[in-house]
Design a protein around this motif. Structure first.
Motif, mmCIF file in Angstrom:
data_model
loop_
_atom_site.group_PDB
_atom_site.id
_atom_site.type_symbol
_atom_site.label_atom_id
_atom_site.label_comp_id
_atom_site.label_asym_id
_atom_site.label_seq_id
_atom_site.Cartn_x
_atom_site.Cartn_y
_atom_site.Cartn_z
ATOM 1 N N LEU A 1 0.839 -1.197 0.000
ATOM 2 C CA LEU A 1 0.000 0.000 0.000
ATOM 3 C C LEU A 1 0.883 1.260 0.000
ATOM 4 O O LEU A 1 0.658 2.205 -0.758
ATOM 5 N N GLN B 1 -13.075 -9.182 3.364
ATOM 6 C CA GLN B 1 -13.960 -8.176 2.797
ATOM 7 C C GLN B 1 -14.398 -8.575 1.395
ATOM 8 O O GLN B 1 -13.638 -9.137 0.622
ATOM 9 N N GLU B 2 -15.604 -8.316 1.098
ATOM 10 C CA GLU B 2 -16.179 -8.540 -0.219
ATOM 11 C C GLU B 2 -16.029 -9.978 -0.696
ATOM 12 O O GLU B 2 -16.025 -10.254 -1.881
ATOM 13 N N VAL C 1 -3.366 -4.144 -4.539
ATOM 14 C CA VAL C 1 -3.739 -2.731 -4.413
ATOM 15 C C VAL C 1 -4.280 -2.258 -5.756
ATOM 16 O O VAL C 1 -3.924 -2.793 -6.807
ATOM 17 N N HIS C 2 -5.117 -1.235 -5.695
ATOM 18 C CA HIS C 2 -5.882 -0.932 -6.889
ATOM 19 C C HIS C 2 -6.383 0.510 -6.891
ATOM 20 O O HIS C 2 -6.919 0.986 -5.896
ATOM 21 N N VAL C 3 -6.157 1.183 -8.023
ATOM 22 C CA VAL C 3 -6.713 2.520 -8.280
ATOM 23 C C VAL C 3 -7.096 2.594 -9.757
ATOM 24 O O VAL C 3 -6.298 2.239 -10.618
ATOM 25 N N THR D 1 -11.319 -6.613 -7.825
ATOM 26 C CA THR D 1 -11.310 -5.154 -7.717
ATOM 27 C C THR D 1 -12.646 -4.594 -8.199
ATOM 28 O O THR D 1 -13.331 -5.216 -9.001
ATOM 29 N N HIS E 1 -12.900 2.176 -10.159
ATOM 30 C CA HIS E 1 -13.130 3.542 -9.700
ATOM 31 C C HIS E 1 -13.510 4.370 -10.923
ATOM 32 O O HIS E 1 -12.684 5.095 -11.482
ATOM 33 N N ARG F 1 -11.095 7.892 -9.681
ATOM 34 C CA ARG F 1 -9.818 7.898 -8.972
ATOM 35 C C ARG F 1 -8.719 7.490 -9.932
ATOM 36 O O ARG F 1 -8.915 6.581 -10.732
ATOM 37 N N GLU G 1 -6.643 7.786 -2.458
ATOM 38 C CA GLU G 1 -7.151 6.648 -1.702
ATOM 39 C C GLU G 1 -6.915 5.382 -2.526
ATOM 40 O O GLU G 1 -7.266 5.331 -3.701
ATOM 41 N N ASP H 1 -7.307 1.148 -2.735
ATOM 42 C CA ASP H 1 -7.960 -0.040 -2.182
ATOM 43 C C ASP H 1 -6.935 -1.144 -1.956
ATOM 44 O O ASP H 1 -6.066 -1.369 -2.795
ATOM 45 N N ILE I 1 -6.735 -5.255 -0.941
ATOM 46 C CA ILE I 1 -7.466 -6.515 -0.800
ATOM 47 C C ILE I 1 -6.447 -7.600 -0.481
ATOM 48 O O ILE I 1 -5.369 -7.624 -1.076
#
Ligand code: MN
Length: 463
Positions: free
Chosen positions: A69, A114-115, A141-143, A160, A163, A191, A200, A202, A204
């Protein structure tokens, strides 16, 4: 225990003039795809800056989710700062998906659920110990709208969530997936990396199972290929490299309207990490070149790592290690600390020698050809001893885009002192060819002009 096998492919597609996607595959199990945006060469610069900064920051840190991250945040910073240095780069940005093998932590284990992305059938994996060194988790990680999929037990799931504006409309129930794929605002991201000093991101976490197959891709794949088609291809018993190429081919068959980039990662039986089948293996590490030293009848052998060969290490040593160095293992059990000391010293001497050769072999770059694409290799043309050149960057520039008179030098490998110099060499070649083309046909639009007309800087809008 598991290890990861990776294969990658990238293609400019059938419509775009240049490839603004980047991928990253390293021997220490870090994988990424970035899809750049911005006029002129800005999209390429943004994507490349992001993956380079990510790789550098992650290698320097711990093998932890938090470190991935943090590395992604640093990649954001790097793109943002680069954008501020050159007016041509104003407003550039990039998507980023990255996946890395990390240590399992009890704290992370809860976040992983999560998810529904981190679930596994009961009992398929030993309980992770806090801080254990088993590298048994995958962090993602993801954007932006590049994606990571997981193919597990014949089922495809998307890890993912994009965004993007259309994803928000889907979430609100205002449109469905099919409407999203043709929506006029489908290219608008909510994003992206590099458009603000902070972003920001994400995170996972996933517990991988043997047989899992992960796909990192740019939107050029998932916009053209349906989930069903993706699952059908991933179900084939092919290796990751062939699958990556197969996916790119499928995206082109369905239109190829954007650049297509795919990294396929298979979780297979075995231990440690192995070099990817194909990929941008910048700074391949020596981590797999381990020597075992016996310390006693009933003790586990210690693991000794060779010193890094050169500034960024060198790969392939594992296969080509001199035969004699396994010898101390047998004798160390019988003999005095002094003799053990001698062998340790010997190893250091060998290590320094290997390091020196490795540094020479790996300290430069050259520009060569790989399946008609200009490609930057790290190493010396033809290799030195067992240090074979590795792909540092595969460019979207094909042989058709440079003057024929330059091909001989490219086939032999044009050596450059740094990756930056190698890139300028490629830029110069394409500029030279463009110049020649303009002289031949003054009315022909150049790539730069095409890019400039489509350039949008005020908003995070994708071309
Ligand atoms: Mn794209």
């Amino acid at each position: 225990m598991s290890r990861l096998l990776a294969g990658s492919a990238t293609d400019v597609g059938l419509v775009r003039a240049n490839n603004q996607d980047q991928f990253l595959v390293t021997d220490d199990d870090l994988f990424a795809v970035a899809d750049g945006m911005g006029g002129h060469a800005a999209g390429e610069v943004a994507a490349l800056t992001a993956v380079e900064a990510l790789a550098g920051a992650f290698r320097a840190g711990e093998r932890e989710s938090a470190a991935l991250l943090a590395a992604a945040k640093q990649a954001n910073r790097a793109v943002w700062e680069r954008a501020g240095q050159n007016p041509d780069f104003f407003g550039m940005g990039t998507t980023l998906v990255a996946m890395a093998r990390v240590h399992a932590h009890l704290v992370g284990a809860t976040a992983a659920r999560q998810e529904g992305t981190g679930t596994l059938p009961e009992g398929t994996e030993p309980a992770p110990e806090a801080g254990s060194g088993d590298l048994s988790k995958l962090a993602v990680v993801h954007v932006g709208d590049s994606r990571v999929y997981r193919f597990h037990d014949g089922q495809l799931s998307q890890l993912t969530v994009d965004h993007s504006v259309v994803q928000e409309l889907i979430d609100e129930g205002r449109i469905d997936e099919r409407e999203a794929s043709v929506h006029p605002r489908r290219h608008i991201l909510t994003r992206a990396l590099g458009v603000d000093p902070d972003v920001e991101i994400d995170l996972i976490e996933v517990d991988p199972a043997i047989g899992d197959r992960f796909v990192l891709c740019s939107d050029g794949l998932c916009r053209e290929v349906t989930d069903e088609q993706l699952a059908e291809i991933l179900a084939r018993p092919a290796d990751p490299f062939d699958l990556a190429n197969e996916l790119v081919r499928a995206a082109k068959e369905h239109g190829g309207s954007d650049n297509i980039t795919v990294v396929v990662v298979d979780v297979v039986e075995g231990e440690g990490s192995v070099p990817g089948v194909e990929g941008a293996g910048e700074g391949v590490s020596l981590g797999s070149g381990r020597l075992l030293l016996g310390t006693g009848e009933n003790e586990e052998p210690d693991t000794v790592q060779l010193p890094k060969a050169g500034p960024s290490g060198a790969g392939r040593l594992a296969q080509a290690r001199p035969a004699g160095v396994a010898e101390p293992r047998k004798r160390a059990r019988l003999i005095t600390p002094r003799v053990v000391g001698f062998f340790v010293l010997l190893l250091v001497v060998i290590g320094v020698g290997v390091g020196g050769i490795g540094w020479y072999a790996r300290s430069s770059y050259f520009v060569g050809l790989r399946s008609d694409h200009l490609t930057i290799f790290k190493g010396r043309p033809g290799g030195v001893l067992w240090f074979k050149p590795t792909v540092a960057q595969r460019t979207g520039v094909t042989v058709a885009e440079v003057l024929p008179s330059r091909l001989q030098a490219l086939r032999a490998g044009q050596t450059e002192p740094s990756i930056g110099a190698a890139r300028s060499y490629i830029r110069n070649l394409t500029a030279e060819a463009n110049q020649a083309r303009r002289v031949d046909n003054p009315s022909a639009p150049t790539k730069t002009a095409l890019a400039a007309t489509a350039r949008v800087t005020a908003d995070v809008i994708r071309r």
